[in-house]
Design an enzyme around this catalytic site. Structure first.
Site, PDB file in Angstrom:
ATOM      1  N   SER A  10       0.810  -1.228   0.000  1.00  0.00           N
ATOM      2  CA  SER A  10       0.000   0.000   0.000  1.00  0.00           C
ATOM      3  C   SER A  10       0.836   1.269   0.000  1.00  0.00           C
ATOM      4  CB  SER A  10      -0.857   0.073   1.271  1.00  0.00           C
ATOM      5  OG  SER A  10      -1.966  -0.732   1.146  1.00  0.00           O
ATOM      6  N   HIS A  43      -2.770   0.508  -4.905  1.00  0.00           N
ATOM      7  CA  HIS A  43      -2.174  -0.687  -5.516  1.00  0.00           C
ATOM      8  C   HIS A  43      -2.419  -0.606  -7.019  1.00  0.00           C
ATOM      9  CE1 HIS A  43      -1.400  -3.107  -1.813  1.00  0.00           C
ATOM     10  NE2 HIS A  43      -2.285  -2.262  -1.331  1.00  0.00           N
ATOM     11  N   HIS A  65      -5.442  -8.984  -1.631  1.00  0.00           N
ATOM     12  CA  HIS A  65      -5.486  -9.460  -0.248  1.00  0.00           C
ATOM     13  C   HIS A  65      -6.527 -10.563  -0.124  1.00  0.00           C
ATOM     14  CE1 HIS A  65      -4.127  -5.254  -0.117  1.00  0.00           C
ATOM     15  NE2 HIS A  65      -3.416  -5.606   0.936  1.00  0.00           N
ATOM     16  N   TYR A  67      -8.669 -10.647   2.125  1.00  0.00           N
ATOM     17  CA  TYR A  67      -9.943 -10.024   2.528  1.00  0.00           C
ATOM     18  C   TYR A  67     -10.743  -9.495   1.341  1.00  0.00           C
ATOM     19  CZ  TYR A  67      -7.603  -5.400   2.392  1.00  0.00           C
ATOM     20  OH  TYR A  67      -6.932  -4.270   2.002  1.00  0.00           O
ATOM     21  N   GLU A  68     -10.114  -9.407   0.157  1.00  0.00           N
ATOM     22  CA  GLU A  68     -10.865  -9.005  -1.035  1.00  0.00           C
ATOM     23  C   GLU A  68     -11.675 -10.187  -1.576  1.00  0.00           C
ATOM     24  OE1 GLU A  68      -8.410  -6.657  -3.958  1.00  0.00           O
ATOM     25  OE2 GLU A  68      -6.954  -6.711  -2.341  1.00  0.00           O
ATOM     26  N   ALA A  95       2.472  -1.926   4.275  1.00  0.00           N
ATOM     27  CA  ALA A  95       2.239  -0.845   5.240  1.00  0.00           C
ATOM     28  C   ALA A  95       1.700  -1.520   6.499  1.00  0.00           C
ATOM     29  CB  ALA A  95       1.211   0.133   4.686  1.00  0.00           C
ATOM     30  N   MET A 185      -2.150  -6.762   7.092  1.00  0.00           N
ATOM     31  CA  MET A 185      -3.163  -7.694   6.584  1.00  0.00           C
ATOM     32  C   MET A 185      -2.664  -8.478   5.364  1.00  0.00           C
ATOM     33  SD  MET A 185      -6.337  -5.015   6.613  1.00  0.00           S
ATOM     34  CE  MET A 185      -6.584  -3.882   7.969  1.00  0.00           C
ATOM     35  N   SER A 186      -1.361  -8.642   5.263  1.00  0.00           N
ATOM     36  CA  SER A 186      -0.848  -9.258   4.015  1.00  0.00           C
ATOM     37  C   SER A 186       0.463  -9.970   4.279  1.00  0.00           C
ATOM     38  CB  SER A 186      -0.632  -8.158   2.971  1.00  0.00           C
ATOM     39  OG  SER A 186       0.406  -7.285   3.401  1.00  0.00           O
ATOM     40  N   ASN A 209       1.486   4.093  10.692  1.00  0.00           N
ATOM     41  CA  ASN A 209       0.614   4.623  11.763  1.00  0.00           C
ATOM     42  C   ASN A 209       0.931   3.838  13.030  1.00  0.00           C
ATOM     43  OD1 ASN A 209      -0.881   2.430  10.014  1.00  0.00           O
ATOM     44  ND2 ASN A 209      -1.727   2.251  12.084  1.00  0.00           N
ATOM     45  N   HIS A 221      -7.500   4.456   5.564  1.00  0.00           N
ATOM     46  CA  HIS A 221      -6.604   4.150   4.444  1.00  0.00           C
ATOM     47  C   HIS A 221      -5.914   5.417   3.923  1.00  0.00           C
ATOM     48  CE1 HIS A 221      -4.928   1.533   1.440  1.00  0.00           C
ATOM     49  NE2 HIS A 221      -5.383   2.287   0.463  1.00  0.00           N
TER      50      HIS A 221
END
Ligand code: HPA
Length: 248
Positions: A10, A43, A65, A67-68, A95, A185-186, A209, A221
């Site tokens: 990201s 992306h 991802h 989650y997609e 990220a 998340m990846s 963050n 995001h």
């Protein structure tokens, strides 16, 4: 044909543009049969073949991802493609939210361990081919640490959470108790697939963050992309230096 590849997470796409500008060859993901296209902002979905000083390096600008809604097979398709192209070294970037109190926004973390909270192993025998202690290459990390970087470079444990929502403050406290340094998340599925395919892997988080509940800053995001944008040029410069040190 290609010795090394980089998966850019990201907002970390500057390295892609730095390979395109001197004449890198660009192929859109949707021109590659079966390669899933990222839907998340930041992306780009471009495959870039380095030329000149970057010859032998392939950059994947963007990832999909789990989650997609992609299956593990689809989410790791790119890695199997890289295997067929002869890639030996894979740098997987993301990220992430910092949990370790010493981490600041804009720092980097080299992964030296990970947690996952979902099944990221292929149903085949693939997962058994990957000794879990050997996922993150010591050699690659050693090289990465020897390259100058104006950003602070740490090492630590990454937790892959399912997303797509950011964690709750309670989850972040749990992760902290478990010894996690950064959360995202990846990265873990592609890295497991790469090691199973015989590659050496360097995982790198850019701390965009502080994890949810650890700061008063809003977490979304756009904030993550904004923080990544501030460091992505230096990050890209460092990344190419690490790869060239690895090739020499
Ligand atoms: N959590 C999960 N994924 C992330 C974060 C985070 O705090 N920051 C960037 N990606």
């Amino acid at each position: 044909m290609f010795e090394s590849a980089v998966i850019l997470g990201s907002g970390l796409g500057a390295a892609g543009q730095m390979a395109v500008d001197p004449g890198g060859i660009v192929i859109a993901y949707d021109e590659v049969p079966h390669l899933p296209c990222p839907a998340v902002r930041g992306h780009a979905g471009r495959l870039i073949m380095g030329t000149g000083e970057l010859a032998g390096i392939l950059l994947l600008q963007g990832r999909v991802h789990l989650y997609e809604g992609h299956s593990l097979d689809r989410a790791t398709f790119a890695v199997r493609m890289l295997q067929h192209l002869g890639v030996q070294n894979l740098m997987v970037t993301n990220a992430a939210g910092g949990i370790n109190e010493a981490f600041r926004v804009g720092d980097l973390m080299l992964l030296n361990g990970h947690w996952t909270f979902q099944n990221v192993h292929q149903p085949s025998s693939v997962s058994r081919k990957v000794p879990s202690t050997k996922l993150w290459s010591d050699r690659f990390r050693h090289v990465a640490r020897s390259v100058d970087c104006s950003l602070s470079v740490h090492e630590g444990v990454y937790a892959m959470m399912p997303g797509p929502n950011y964690e709750t403050p309670a989850e972040v406290q749990m992760l902290k108790t478990l010894g996690v340094d950064a959360v995202g998340m990846s990265t873990v599925p592609e890295s497991l697939a790469a090691v199973a395919a015989g590659m050496e892997v360097l995982g790198v988080s850019c701390i965009t963050n502080l994890a949810c509940g650890l700061s008063d800053q809003p977490l979304n995001h756009s904030e993550v992309s904004r923080a990544a944008a501030q460091v992505e040029t230096e990050f890209a410069r460092w990344l190419f230096n690490v790869l060239s040190r690895l090739h020499s």
